[in-house]
Motif scaffolding. Structure first.
Motif, PDB file in Angstrom:
ATOM      1  N   TYR A 100     -75.807  43.987 -69.428  1.00  0.00           N
ATOM      2  CA  TYR A 100     -77.232  44.292 -69.432  1.00  0.00           C
ATOM      3  C   TYR A 100     -77.710  44.969 -68.153  1.00  0.00           C
ATOM      4  N   ALA A 101     -76.822  45.286 -67.256  1.00  0.00           N
ATOM      5  CA  ALA A 101     -77.196  45.800 -65.935  1.00  0.00           C
ATOM      6  C   ALA A 101     -78.029  47.075 -66.002  1.00  0.00           C
ATOM      7  N   ASN A 102     -77.774  47.922 -66.957  1.00  0.00           N
ATOM      8  CA  ASN A 102     -78.489  49.194 -67.031  1.00  0.00           C
ATOM      9  C   ASN A 102     -79.577  49.216 -68.095  1.00  0.00           C
ATOM     10  N   TRP A 103     -79.893  48.066 -68.670  1.00  0.00           N
ATOM     11  CA  TRP A 103     -80.926  48.013 -69.700  1.00  0.00           C
ATOM     12  C   TRP A 103     -82.307  48.061 -69.061  1.00  0.00           C
ATOM     13  N   PRO A 104     -83.252  48.733 -69.702  1.00  0.00           N
ATOM     14  CA  PRO A 104     -84.640  48.721 -69.211  1.00  0.00           C
ATOM     15  C   PRO A 104     -85.223  47.310 -69.312  1.00  0.00           C
ATOM     16  N   ALA A 105     -86.179  47.014 -68.460  1.00  0.00           N
ATOM     17  CA  ALA A 105     -86.775  45.678 -68.416  1.00  0.00           C
ATOM     18  C   ALA A 105     -87.366  45.265 -69.754  1.00  0.00           C
ATOM     19  N   HIS A 106     -87.994  46.192 -70.471  1.00  0.00           N
ATOM     20  CA  HIS A 106     -88.623  45.807 -71.738  1.00  0.00           C
ATOM     21  C   HIS A 106     -87.578  45.415 -72.782  1.00  0.00           C
ATOM     22  N   HIS A 107     -86.387  45.971 -72.709  1.00  0.00           N
ATOM     23  CA  HIS A 107     -85.320  45.545 -73.611  1.00  0.00           C
ATOM     24  C   HIS A 107     -84.829  44.145 -73.229  1.00  0.00           C
ATOM     25  N   LEU A 108     -84.735  43.881 -71.939  1.00  0.00           N
ATOM     26  CA  LEU A 108     -84.309  42.550 -71.485  1.00  0.00           C
ATOM     27  C   LEU A 108     -85.308  41.481 -71.894  1.00  0.00           C
TER      28      LEU A 108
ATOM     29  N   ALA B  60     -88.646  29.860 -81.114  1.00  0.00           N
ATOM     30  CA  ALA B  60     -89.521  30.908 -81.643  1.00  0.00           C
ATOM     31  C   ALA B  60     -90.134  31.708 -80.497  1.00  0.00           C
ATOM     32  N   PRO B  61     -90.322  33.014 -80.687  1.00  0.00           N
ATOM     33  CA  PRO B  61     -90.889  33.845 -79.617  1.00  0.00           C
ATOM     34  C   PRO B  61     -92.204  33.311 -79.070  1.00  0.00           C
ATOM     35  N   GLU B  62     -93.055  32.801 -79.936  1.00  0.00           N
ATOM     36  CA  GLU B  62     -94.349  32.298 -79.462  1.00  0.00           C
ATOM     37  C   GLU B  62     -94.205  31.085 -78.533  1.00  0.00           C
ATOM     38  N   HIS B  63     -93.123  30.340 -78.672  1.00  0.00           N
ATOM     39  CA  HIS B  63     -92.888  29.200 -77.783  1.00  0.00           C
ATOM     40  C   HIS B  63     -92.264  29.634 -76.457  1.00  0.00           C
ATOM     41  N   LEU B  64     -91.438  30.663 -76.495  1.00  0.00           N
ATOM     42  CA  LEU B  64     -90.756  31.146 -75.296  1.00  0.00           C
ATOM     43  C   LEU B  64     -91.604  32.102 -74.468  1.00  0.00           C
TER      44      LEU B  64
ATOM     45  N   ALA C 295     -84.514  38.354 -74.289  1.00  0.00           N
ATOM     46  CA  ALA C 295     -84.772  36.984 -73.827  1.00  0.00           C
ATOM     47  C   ALA C 295     -85.498  36.188 -74.907  1.00  0.00           C
ATOM     48  N   LEU C 296     -86.460  36.816 -75.561  1.00  0.00           N
ATOM     49  CA  LEU C 296     -87.166  36.140 -76.651  1.00  0.00           C
ATOM     50  C   LEU C 296     -86.271  35.974 -77.873  1.00  0.00           C
ATOM     51  N   ARG C 297     -85.488  36.984 -78.158  1.00  0.00           N
ATOM     52  CA  ARG C 297     -84.605  36.942 -79.327  1.00  0.00           C
ATOM     53  C   ARG C 297     -83.540  35.864 -79.199  1.00  0.00           C
ATOM     54  N   ASP C 298     -82.951  35.748 -78.021  1.00  0.00           N
ATOM     55  CA  ASP C 298     -81.799  34.873 -77.827  1.00  0.00           C
ATOM     56  C   ASP C 298     -82.136  33.557 -77.136  1.00  0.00           C
ATOM     57  N   GLY C 299     -83.409  33.280 -76.952  1.00  0.00           N
ATOM     58  CA  GLY C 299     -83.830  32.117 -76.176  1.00  0.00           C
ATOM     59  C   GLY C 299     -83.696  30.777 -76.853  1.00  0.00           C
TER      60      GLY C 299
END
Length: 77
Positions: free
Chosen positions: A8-16, A27-31, A20-24
């Protein structure tokens, strides 16, 4: 011994943020409050950044898989 590559070193911040929400593990609303605080932004800005990532992936891939769609749907809501 070589250092492992950070995929993930070269990924843009918005992708990270999106990932983070996807793999956390919740549910996204909780994270979202914790992810937004980590990045020093509001939950509304986090939603905007996740919409941006989702739109870029849709443009690139022609759609989103189910796992990504969940975050994108939350960001659009």
């Amino acid at each position: 011994m070589t250092e492992p590559n950070n995929l993930y070193a070269n990924w843009p911040a918005h992708h990270l943020m999106f990932v983070a929400l996807r793999d956390g593990g919740d549910a996204p609303e909780h994270l979202a409050p914790a992810v937004a605080a980590f990045h020093g932004i509001s939950v509304d800005e986090l939603k905007a950044q996740c919409r941006r990532a989702g739109e870029e992936w849709i443009a690139r891939d022609g759609g989103l898989g189910e796992i990504n769609h969940r975050v994108y749907a939350w960001a659009k809501g």
